[in-house]
Design a protein around this motif. Structure first.
Motif, short mmCIF file in Angstrom:
data_model
loop_
_atom_site.label_atom_id
_atom_site.label_comp_id
_atom_site.label_asym_id
_atom_site.label_seq_id
_atom_site.Cartn_x
_atom_site.Cartn_y
_atom_site.Cartn_z
N ARG A 81 0.84 -1.21 0.00
CA ARG A 81 0.00 0.00 0.00
C ARG A 81 0.87 1.26 0.00
N SER A 82 1.90 1.25 0.82
CA SER A 82 2.79 2.42 0.90
C SER A 82 3.51 2.65 -0.42
N GLU A 83 3.93 1.58 -1.07
CA GLU A 83 4.59 1.72 -2.37
C GLU A 83 3.62 2.27 -3.42
N THR A 84 2.37 1.86 -3.35
CA THR A 84 1.36 2.40 -4.27
C THR A 84 1.15 3.90 -4.03
N ILE A 85 1.04 4.28 -2.77
CA ILE A 85 0.89 5.70 -2.43
C ILE A 85 2.12 6.48 -2.90
N ALA A 86 3.31 5.93 -2.66
CA ALA A 86 4.55 6.60 -3.07
C ALA A 86 4.59 6.79 -4.58
N ALA A 87 4.19 5.77 -5.32
CA ALA A 87 4.21 5.86 -6.79
C ALA A 87 3.26 6.95 -7.26
N TRP A 88 2.07 7.03 -6.68
CA TRP A 88 1.13 8.07 -7.08
C TRP A 88 1.63 9.45 -6.68
N VAL B 4 11.18 3.07 -0.37
CA VAL B 4 9.99 3.54 0.33
C VAL B 4 10.02 3.00 1.75
N LYS B 5 9.84 3.90 2.72
CA LYS B 5 9.76 3.48 4.12
C LYS B 5 8.45 3.99 4.70
N ALA B 6 7.72 3.09 5.34
CA ALA B 6 6.44 3.44 5.96
C ALA B 6 6.49 3.04 7.42
N ARG B 7 6.16 3.98 8.27
CA ARG B 7 6.13 3.76 9.71
C ARG B 7 5.00 4.62 10.29
N THR C 80 5.09 7.29 12.01
CA THR C 80 5.35 8.73 11.82
C THR C 80 6.41 8.91 10.73
N ILE C 81 6.42 10.08 10.12
CA ILE C 81 7.45 10.39 9.12
C ILE C 81 8.84 10.33 9.75
N GLU C 82 8.97 10.84 10.97
CA GLU C 82 10.27 10.83 11.65
C GLU C 82 10.78 9.40 11.86
N GLU C 83 9.87 8.50 12.24
CA GLU C 83 10.27 7.10 12.43
C GLU C 83 10.65 6.48 11.09
N ALA C 84 9.91 6.78 10.05
CA ALA C 84 10.24 6.26 8.71
C ALA C 84 11.63 6.74 8.31
N ARG C 85 11.96 8.00 8.61
CA ARG C 85 13.27 8.54 8.26
C ARG C 85 14.39 7.77 8.96
N LEU D 225 9.14 8.70 2.21
CA LEU D 225 8.65 8.35 3.53
C LEU D 225 7.13 8.47 3.59
N CYS D 226 6.49 7.46 4.18
CA CYS D 226 5.03 7.45 4.30
C CYS D 226 4.65 7.18 5.74
N ALA D 227 3.59 7.87 6.16
CA ALA D 227 3.02 7.65 7.49
C ALA D 227 1.54 8.01 7.43
N PRO D 228 0.73 7.34 8.26
CA PRO D 228 -0.70 7.66 8.28
C PRO D 228 -0.92 9.14 8.63
N LYS D 229 -1.92 9.73 8.01
CA LYS D 229 -2.33 11.11 8.28
C LYS D 229 -1.24 12.13 7.99
N SER D 230 -0.29 11.77 7.12
CA SER D 230 0.78 12.69 6.70
C SER D 230 0.93 12.59 5.20
N LEU D 231 1.30 13.69 4.59
CA LEU D 231 1.66 13.63 3.17
C LEU D 231 2.99 12.91 3.05
N PRO D 232 3.16 12.15 1.97
CA PRO D 232 4.46 11.51 1.77
C PRO D 232 5.57 12.57 1.68
#
Length: 117
Positions: free
Chosen positions: A13-20, A56-59, A61-66, A101-108
């Motif tokens: 799902r995160s990779e799909t969001i990242a691609a879009w 692509v990293k999804a966690r 929060t964005i900070e955790e993904a980083r 970087l992807c996280a719920p309720k945040s823009l990539p």
């Protein structure tokens, strides 16, 4: 086994969001989930003369993904990109490693040229 399957689904799902997200920013997605003996590339994207191999990293929060976009992960992507560059890049193209970087309720968040190995 259920946790592994759930993590795999979240990753896809995160990779799909990242691609879009990249498409909205003018990138063309050349390939997804490309496997090599050196490692896997989540996304291969092109915009003009730039070919980006994107991790692509999804966690939560964005900070955790980083934090998970670390040297070990990027080195693996760089090795795979070396194998794949001839397939996707043309003479004169700039090749780079990007992070998304992807996280719920945040823009990539698209991090450009994150590997300087």
């Amino acid at each position: 086994m259920n946790a592994r399957r759930d993590a795999e689904a979240r990753g896809r799902r995160s990779e799909t969001i990242a691609a879009w997200w990249l498409r909205l920013k003018g990138w063309r997605i050349l390939d997804t989930r490309v496997r090599t003996p050196a490692g896997e590339i989540d996304l291969v994207a092109r915009r003009g003369r730039i070919v980006a191999f994107v991790e692509v990293k999804a966690r939560p929060t964005i900070e955790e993904a980083r934090r998970y976009l670390d040297a070990r992960a990027l080195q693996r992507v760089a090795r795979a990109a070396e194998v794949l560059a001839p397939r996707y890049a043309r003479e004169g193209d700039d090749i780079r490693i990007d992070g998304l970087l992807c996280a719920p309720k945040s823009l990539p968040r698209h991090l450009q040229n994150v590997w300087h190995g």
